[in-house]
Design an enzyme around this catalytic site. Structure first.
Site, PDB file in Angstrom:
ATOM      1  CB  SER A  16      -0.900   0.033   1.235  1.00  0.00           C
ATOM      2  OG  SER A  16      -1.771  -1.060   1.258  1.00  0.00           O
TER       3      SER A  16
HETATM    4  N1  SAH Z   1      -1.240  -4.581   4.103  1.00  0.00           N
HETATM    5  C1  SAH Z   1      -0.557  -4.875   2.863  1.00  0.00           C
HETATM    6  C2  SAH Z   1      -1.429  -4.557   1.668  1.00  0.00           C
HETATM    7  C3  SAH Z   1      -1.352  -5.656   0.668  1.00  0.00           C
HETATM    8  S1  SAH Z   1      -2.555  -5.581  -0.617  1.00  0.00           S
HETATM    9  C4  SAH Z   1       0.780  -4.181   2.795  1.00  0.00           C
HETATM   10  O1  SAH Z   1       1.051  -3.305   3.609  1.00  0.00           O
HETATM   11  O2  SAH Z   1       1.589  -4.539   1.929  1.00  0.00           O
HETATM   12  C5  SAH Z   1      -3.895  -6.527   0.050  1.00  0.00           C
HETATM   13  C6  SAH Z   1      -3.607  -7.968   0.410  1.00  0.00           C
HETATM   14  O3  SAH Z   1      -4.863  -8.563   0.764  1.00  0.00           O
HETATM   15  C7  SAH Z   1      -3.033  -8.837  -0.700  1.00  0.00           C
HETATM   16  O4  SAH Z   1      -1.826  -9.401  -0.268  1.00  0.00           O
HETATM   17  C8  SAH Z   1      -4.106  -9.906  -0.934  1.00  0.00           C
HETATM   18  O5  SAH Z   1      -3.586 -11.167  -1.273  1.00  0.00           O
HETATM   19  C9  SAH Z   1      -4.813  -9.935   0.412  1.00  0.00           C
HETATM   20  N2  SAH Z   1      -6.176 -10.471   0.399  1.00  0.00           N
HETATM   21  C10 SAH Z   1      -7.154 -10.287  -0.523  1.00  0.00           C
HETATM   22  N3  SAH Z   1      -8.268 -10.955  -0.153  1.00  0.00           N
HETATM   23  C11 SAH Z   1      -7.991 -11.576   1.036  1.00  0.00           C
HETATM   24  C12 SAH Z   1      -8.734 -12.433   1.915  1.00  0.00           C
HETATM   25  N4  SAH Z   1      -9.995 -12.792   1.656  1.00  0.00           N
HETATM   26  N5  SAH Z   1      -8.122 -12.874   3.024  1.00  0.00           N
HETATM   27  C13 SAH Z   1      -6.834 -12.532   3.333  1.00  0.00           C
HETATM   28  N6  SAH Z   1      -6.085 -11.736   2.528  1.00  0.00           N
HETATM   29  C14 SAH Z   1      -6.653 -11.267   1.400  1.00  0.00           C
END
Ligand code: SAH
Length: 216
Positions: free
Chosen positions: A67
């Site tokens: 993010s």
């Molecule tokens: N907090 C992260 C943001 C990553 S983007 C950071 O700081 O890098 C969002 C993430 O949510 C992705 O890695 C994706 O695989 C995950 N995601 C999407 N749907 C999900 C679900 N149902 N359960 C767990 N993770 C999920």
């Protein structure tokens, strides 16, 4: 220089990033302190390391993104954490947001559905000795019943609807921060005011990768 070196150059870049975030409206001292503390370059894909302190989202593995720092700071600020809070993050991804949370509270639980990202983040937390209570491989749609209720739940992927279990797993007085919408998401905060009532507030438009239902 090993991959976990935090040089004075990095620290200087981080100070500049923090100034940018303050200019964009981040005013929580605790959040700013956490952003200053955590080297974002530890969490970036090697191809993008030199951009670690740009206020932008970048690709990580499994077609996901780390993010944007402003988004991380903004969501964290909306959670209004105190250090005794128990927090659940949905979407571990790179682990950067989890690391920020771990500076602010002692009980961070984080769930990721992509196995590769889950494994990488878990190893990173161990190597860096970050205090994450538990890194969970699974479907964040279901929350984490075993450790519920939570003072705060943070969803870091765009959801088309609010997963019911997340509302159920919130303490009374607890906050759920979740970006809601299909192509563009509205940052939304639900505060549980009684067992049946939630107060809803919105905070503008953001763009996230989608929150997906379990594929396992
Ligand atoms: N907090 C992260 C943001 C990553 S983007 C950071 O700081 O890098 C969002 C993430 O949510 C992705 O890695 C994706 O695989 C995950 N995601 C999407 N749907 C999900 C679900 N149902 N359960 C767990 N993770 C999920």
């Amino acid at each position: 220089m090993n991959k976990f070196t935090d040089t004075t150059k990095h620290q200087g870049q981080r100070k500049k990033l923090v100034k940018t975030l303050i200019r964009k409206g981040i005013n929580s001292k605790d959040v700013i302190n956490a952003i200053n503390k955590i080297p974002r370059h530890f969490f970036m894909d090697s191809a993008f390391k030199s951009y670690s302190y740009e206020d932008k989202a970048y690709p990580i593995s499994s077609d996901q993104t780390i993010s944007q720092p402003f988004t991380v700071a903004f969501q964290t600020q909306l959670l209004e954490l105190v250090n005794t809070d128990k927090v659940l993050e949905i979407g571990t991804g790179s682990g950067y947001q989890s690391a920020i949370l771990s500076i602010l509270v002692s009980k961070v639980f984080t769930i990721e559905r992509q196995h590769k990202l889950f494994k990488q983040a878990k190893k990173l937390f161990e190597d860096l000795n970050y205090k994450i209570k538990e890194t969970i491989f699974g479907d964040g749609y279901l929350g984490y019943e075993k450790e519920a209720p939570f003072d705060a739940i943070l969803v870091t992927a765009g959801a088309e609807e609010i997963p019911k279990p997340l509302m159920e797993q919130l303490k009374i007085g607890g906050r759920l921060v979740i970006p809601l919408g299909k192509e563009i998401q509205i940052m939304t905060r639900l505060t549980r005011i009684s067992s049946k009532e939630f107060n809803k507030e919105t905070f503008g438009e953001f763009r996230f990768v989608p929150l997906l239902k379990n594929k396992n």
